[in-house]
Design a protein around this motif. Structure first.
Motif, PDB file in Angstrom:
ATOM      1  N   ARG A  71      11.256   0.708 -11.716  1.00 39.08           N
ATOM      2  CA  ARG A  71      10.227   1.205 -12.641  1.00 39.08           C
ATOM      3  C   ARG A  71       8.916   1.360 -11.874  1.00 39.08           C
ATOM      4  O   ARG A  71       8.775   0.852 -10.771  1.00 39.08           O
ATOM      5  CB  ARG A  71      10.062   0.225 -13.799  1.00 39.08           C
ATOM      6  N   PRO A  72       7.956   2.043 -12.449  1.00 40.69           N
ATOM      7  CA  PRO A  72       6.678   2.215 -11.748  1.00 40.69           C
ATOM      8  C   PRO A  72       6.025   0.870 -11.416  1.00 40.69           C
ATOM      9  O   PRO A  72       6.200  -0.115 -12.139  1.00 40.69           O
ATOM     10  CB  PRO A  72       5.818   2.990 -12.752  1.00 40.69           C
ATOM     11  N   VAL A  73       5.313   0.861 -10.306  1.00 35.48           N
ATOM     12  CA  VAL A  73       4.613  -0.336  -9.851  1.00 35.48           C
ATOM     13  C   VAL A  73       3.167   0.014  -9.515  1.00 35.48           C
ATOM     14  O   VAL A  73       2.835   1.158  -9.241  1.00 35.48           O
ATOM     15  CB  VAL A  73       5.290  -0.965  -8.609  1.00 35.48           C
ATOM     16  N   ARG A  74       2.351  -1.012  -9.536  1.00 30.62           N
ATOM     17  CA  ARG A  74       0.946  -0.920  -9.144  1.00 30.62           C
ATOM     18  C   ARG A  74       0.819  -1.687  -7.832  1.00 30.62           C
ATOM     19  O   ARG A  74       1.285  -2.817  -7.724  1.00 30.62           O
ATOM     20  CB  ARG A  74       0.065  -1.563 -10.215  1.00 30.62           C
ATOM     21  N   GLY A  75       0.230  -1.066  -6.851  1.00 27.23           N
ATOM     22  CA  GLY A  75       0.118  -1.700  -5.541  1.00 27.23           C
ATOM     23  C   GLY A  75      -1.254  -2.269  -5.281  1.00 27.23           C
ATOM     24  O   GLY A  75      -2.224  -1.953  -5.958  1.00 27.23           O
ATOM     25  N   GLY A  76      -1.303  -3.115  -4.282  1.00 28.02           N
ATOM     26  CA  GLY A  76      -2.565  -3.697  -3.869  1.00 28.02           C
ATOM     27  C   GLY A  76      -2.467  -4.229  -2.450  1.00 28.02           C
ATOM     28  O   GLY A  76      -1.374  -4.343  -1.891  1.00 28.02           O
ATOM     29  N   LEU A  77      -3.622  -4.518  -1.877  1.00 29.96           N
ATOM     30  CA  LEU A  77      -3.698  -5.044  -0.519  1.00 29.96           C
ATOM     31  C   LEU A  77      -4.560  -6.291  -0.497  1.00 29.96           C
ATOM     32  O   LEU A  77      -5.610  -6.341  -1.137  1.00 29.96           O
ATOM     33  CB  LEU A  77      -4.330  -4.019   0.430  1.00 29.96           C
ATOM     34  N   ILE A  78      -4.124  -7.259   0.261  1.00 32.49           N
ATOM     35  CA  ILE A  78      -4.913  -8.458   0.533  1.00 32.49           C
ATOM     36  C   ILE A  78      -5.173  -8.448   2.029  1.00 32.49           C
ATOM     37  O   ILE A  78      -4.228  -8.393   2.823  1.00 32.49           O
ATOM     38  CB  ILE A  78      -4.145  -9.740   0.141  1.00 32.49           C
ATOM     39  N   ASP A  79      -6.431  -8.461   2.411  1.00 34.95           N
ATOM     40  CA  ASP A  79      -6.804  -8.506   3.828  1.00 34.95           C
ATOM     41  C   ASP A  79      -7.316  -9.895   4.145  1.00 34.95           C
ATOM     42  O   ASP A  79      -8.294 -10.364   3.539  1.00 34.95           O
ATOM     43  CB  ASP A  79      -7.876  -7.464   4.150  1.00 34.95           C
ATOM     44  N   SER A  80      -6.663 -10.555   5.105  1.00 32.32           N
ATOM     45  CA  SER A  80      -7.048 -11.925   5.447  1.00 32.32           C
ATOM     46  C   SER A  80      -8.469 -11.960   5.984  1.00 32.32           C
ATOM     47  O   SER A  80      -8.963 -10.996   6.573  1.00 32.32           O
ATOM     48  CB  SER A  80      -6.079 -12.519   6.467  1.00 32.32           C
ATOM     49  N   ALA A  81      -9.139 -13.081   5.762  1.00 31.90           N
ATOM     50  CA  ALA A  81     -10.529 -13.241   6.187  1.00 31.90           C
ATOM     51  C   ALA A  81     -10.672 -13.120   7.699  1.00 31.90           C
ATOM     52  O   ALA A  81     -11.693 -12.632   8.193  1.00 31.90           O
ATOM     53  CB  ALA A  81     -11.072 -14.592   5.706  1.00 31.90           C
ATOM     54  N   ASP A  82      -9.648 -13.520   8.460  1.00 29.92           N
ATOM     55  CA  ASP A  82      -9.717 -13.421   9.921  1.00 29.92           C
ATOM     56  C   ASP A  82      -9.319 -12.034  10.435  1.00 29.92           C
ATOM     57  O   ASP A  82      -9.299 -11.793  11.630  1.00 29.92           O
ATOM     58  CB  ASP A  82      -8.854 -14.497  10.586  1.00 29.92           C
ATOM     59  N   GLU A  83      -9.005 -11.123   9.513  1.00 29.88           N
ATOM     60  CA  GLU A  83      -8.660  -9.735   9.801  1.00 29.88           C
ATOM     61  C   GLU A  83      -7.401  -9.581  10.646  1.00 29.88           C
ATOM     62  O   GLU A  83      -7.197  -8.552  11.280  1.00 29.88           O
ATOM     63  CB  GLU A  83      -9.839  -9.002  10.455  1.00 29.88           C
ATOM     64  N   LYS A  84      -6.522 -10.584  10.653  1.00 26.89           N
ATOM     65  CA  LYS A  84      -5.272 -10.498  11.407  1.00 26.89           C
ATOM     66  C   LYS A  84      -4.125  -9.937  10.572  1.00 26.89           C
ATOM     67  O   LYS A  84      -3.185  -9.376  11.116  1.00 26.89           O
ATOM     68  CB  LYS A  84      -4.866 -11.873  11.938  1.00 26.89           C
ATOM     69  N   TRP A  85      -4.181 -10.127   9.257  1.00 31.35           N
ATOM     70  CA  TRP A  85      -3.051  -9.786   8.399  1.00 31.35           C
ATOM     71  C   TRP A  85      -3.469  -8.952   7.201  1.00 31.35           C
ATOM     72  O   TRP A  85      -4.554  -9.134   6.656  1.00 31.35           O
ATOM     73  CB  TRP A  85      -2.378 -11.061   7.868  1.00 31.35           C
ATOM     74  N   THR A  86      -2.563  -8.083   6.789  1.00 37.84           N
ATOM     75  CA  THR A  86      -2.676  -7.373   5.520  1.00 37.84           C
ATOM     76  C   THR A  86      -1.411  -7.685   4.741  1.00 37.84           C
ATOM     77  O   THR A  86      -0.307  -7.629   5.287  1.00 37.84           O
ATOM     78  CB  THR A  86      -2.804  -5.856   5.727  1.00 37.84           C
ATOM     79  N   PHE A  87      -1.582  -8.038   3.501  1.00 36.86           N
ATOM     80  CA  PHE A  87      -0.454  -8.304   2.617  1.00 36.86           C
ATOM     81  C   PHE A  87      -0.345  -7.150   1.636  1.00 36.86           C
ATOM     82  O   PHE A  87      -1.338  -6.760   1.016  1.00 36.86           O
ATOM     83  CB  PHE A  87      -0.662  -9.610   1.849  1.00 36.86           C
TER      84      PHE A  87
END
Length: 113
Positions: A71-87
Motif C-alpha cells: 500500500r502507499p507509504v510516506r517516507g522520511g529521513l533521519i540524519d545523524s548529528a555526526d553526519e555519518k548516517w542517514t536512516f
C-alpha cells in the motif's frame, strides 16, 4: 511520535532511535507513493552497493517489507548529528505505523585544500 514508532527490535530501527535521541534531524515527505515503487528503487540500489562491497544495515529487509506492505507509504529521513548516517524510514500512509527502516552511510565530499 516517531520515537514510539521506532521502538522495534530490528537493528536499523534501534540505531535510528538512538540517533534521534542523540540529536539527529528528521524530515518527512508530504506525499505518499506506492510501496512497490520504493522497493524497486532500493532493490536496485542494494545490488549496486553490494557490487561495491557495501552492506547497508536493514536495506534488504526494508525492500522485503515494502514489497509485502503493498500500500502507499510516506517516507522520511533521519540524519545523524555526526553526519555519518542517514536512516530511511517508511511509514503507513497515515503515519501511524512504521513499515520499514534502513541505515545508509552518508557520502561526504572530501575537503578541498
Amino acid at each position: 511520535m516517531l520515537e514510539k514508532l521506532l521502538a522495534g527490535d530490528d537493528e536499523a530501527s534501534v540505531a535510528a532511535l538512538a540517533a534521534l535521541r542523540s540529536g539527529a534531524t528528521y524530515g518527512d515527505w508530504d506525499t505518499t507513493h506506492p510501496a512497490e515503487r520504493h522497493a524497486g528503487v532500493f532493490a536496485r540500489r542494494l545490488r549496486r552497493m553490494r557490487l561495491r562491497g557495501v552492506e547497508p544495515l536493514g536495506l534488504e529487509r526494508m525492500v522485503q517489507l515494502l514489497r509485502e506492505h503493498g500500500r502507499p507509504v510516506r517516507g522520511g529521513l533521519i540524519d545523524s548529528a555526526d553526519e555519518k548516517w542517514t536512516f530511511l524510514v517508511f511509514l503507513t500512509e497515515d503515519g501511524s505505523a512504521l513499515v520499514a527502516c534502513a541505515r545508509l552511510q552518508r557520502w561526504v565530499e572530501p575537503a578541498q585544500e
